[in-house]
Design a protein around this motif. Structure first.
Motif: not given
Length: 340
Positions: A49-55
């Motif tokens: 999976l593509t795992k993205l962090l949102v700030k």
């Protein structure tokens, strides 16, 4: 068995990022996004999976986004369904430990899910040493509670499908070390003679420190640390899973010594109402099941991992009988020491 989408056009990170920004901008709670970045590097596996962090605007982690790979565009939607099944199995006592999505959707033809961000366990050497020292009893207690809450006898049909077939598969798997195949033969014999009457539990399937988070919404003054744990990545979970497997995976992750693991294994055998030898039997059945359902996970990686985990389990069985006697609490009459 999942089917790989052929001739699918890859979606670049920038395309995905732009599309997700547009999706999130339509939601009032995500109007102040400062940054979306990769949470971790991609793995060379087709179903990664593509795992993205949102700030947020203050630069603080807000949410994590999981997005399906192009080869399996509905994979995240499928995984979120498994997460809900796991939560239902633990309801109401432990349902709070399962991290469920805030919402789900589809972008660029790929399913995605947005989950709240929670604090990972420490990674620095000193911090992890102290955290492990303080919190490992609660982590093991959590696995104990999951086993106790979800333990159910396997029907005759389930014994054949979920225990006999996986063990036979493991026995025939020539790339496996002879020791593991021999243990699978012993387990199958105990099963067919009726000495071992297996049970199912909810199995996470990847229960290690990296999938244990600390809930940011629970005050640090909370005395019951189990209320502060959040377990993520229920993608490989199975509500008709195998006892002992998650315990061994956690013990390996925590660097647990054989004496401490012996105590934990005995406690689980008490719940399962089985002979101590069958801790090994359950683990062999789990390995057999997993080896039949590797999908995109390389077989050589699995064999290497299996050998490592089995070595740690066998270290418990090699403990001197006098040491086991000193560690063994009062339990059920049929609980006996394992054969050397």
């Amino acid at each position: 068995m999942r089917t790989i989408q052929q001739n699918c056009q890859p979606v670049t990170f920038e395309q995905l990022r732009s599309a997700l920004l547009n999706h999130l901008a339509e939601m009032p709670s995500f109007c102040s996004i400062k940054e979306i970045s990769l949470l971790c590097p991609p793995k060379p596996i087709a179903d990664d999976l593509t795992k993205l962090l949102v700030k947020d605007q203050e630069g603080k982690p807000a949410v994590v986004i999981l997005c399906s790979p192009t080869a399996f565009p509905q994979l995240v939607a499928h995984y979120m369904e498994k997460t809900r099944l796991a939560q239902a199995a633990l309801s109401p006592t432990l349902s709070h430990i399962v991290l469920t999505p805030l919402f789900e959707g589809e972008v660029c033809g790929l399913s995605y899910a947005v989950l709240p961000y929670h604090q990972p366990l420490r990674e620095d050497k000193l911090g992890w040493y102290l955290q492990r020292l303080q919190r490992s009893p609660e982590m093991f207690k959590l696995v104990h509670q999951i086993t106790e809450l979800t333990c159910t006898p396997a029907s005759a049909e389930e014994v054949e499908t979920n225990f006999v077939c996986p063990l036979e598969h493991l026995i025939e798997l020539e790339v496996m070390p002879e020791q593991i195949r021999g243990s699978a033969k012993d387990a199958l014999k105990r099963l067919k003679t009726g000495e071992w009457k297996p049970r199912h539990v909810l199995m996470h399937n990847d229960f290690w420190k990296g999938n244990i988070l600390l809930n940011r919404d629970v005050p640090q003054t909370e005395k019951n640390w189990q209320n502060r744990f959040v377990i993520i990545d229920w993608t490989g979970s199975n509500v008709k899973g195998y006892p002992i497997y998650d315990l061994i995976r956690l013990a390996h992750s925590m660097g647990t010594k054989p004496t401490a693991l012996f105590t934990q294994l005995n406690a689980h055998c008490c719940i399962l109402d089985c002979h101590f030898d069958d801790a090994r039997s359950y683990f062999m059945a789990a390995l057999g099941y997993l080896s039949m359902n590797l999908e995109c996970f390389p077989l050589e990686w699995f064999v290497k991992c299996a050998k490592t985990w089995v070595d740690e389990l066998e270290a418990v069985y090699r403990l001197p009988e006098t040491k086991k006697a000193a560690l063994l609490p009062v339990c059920k009459p049929q609980m006996q020491f394992a054969k050397p």
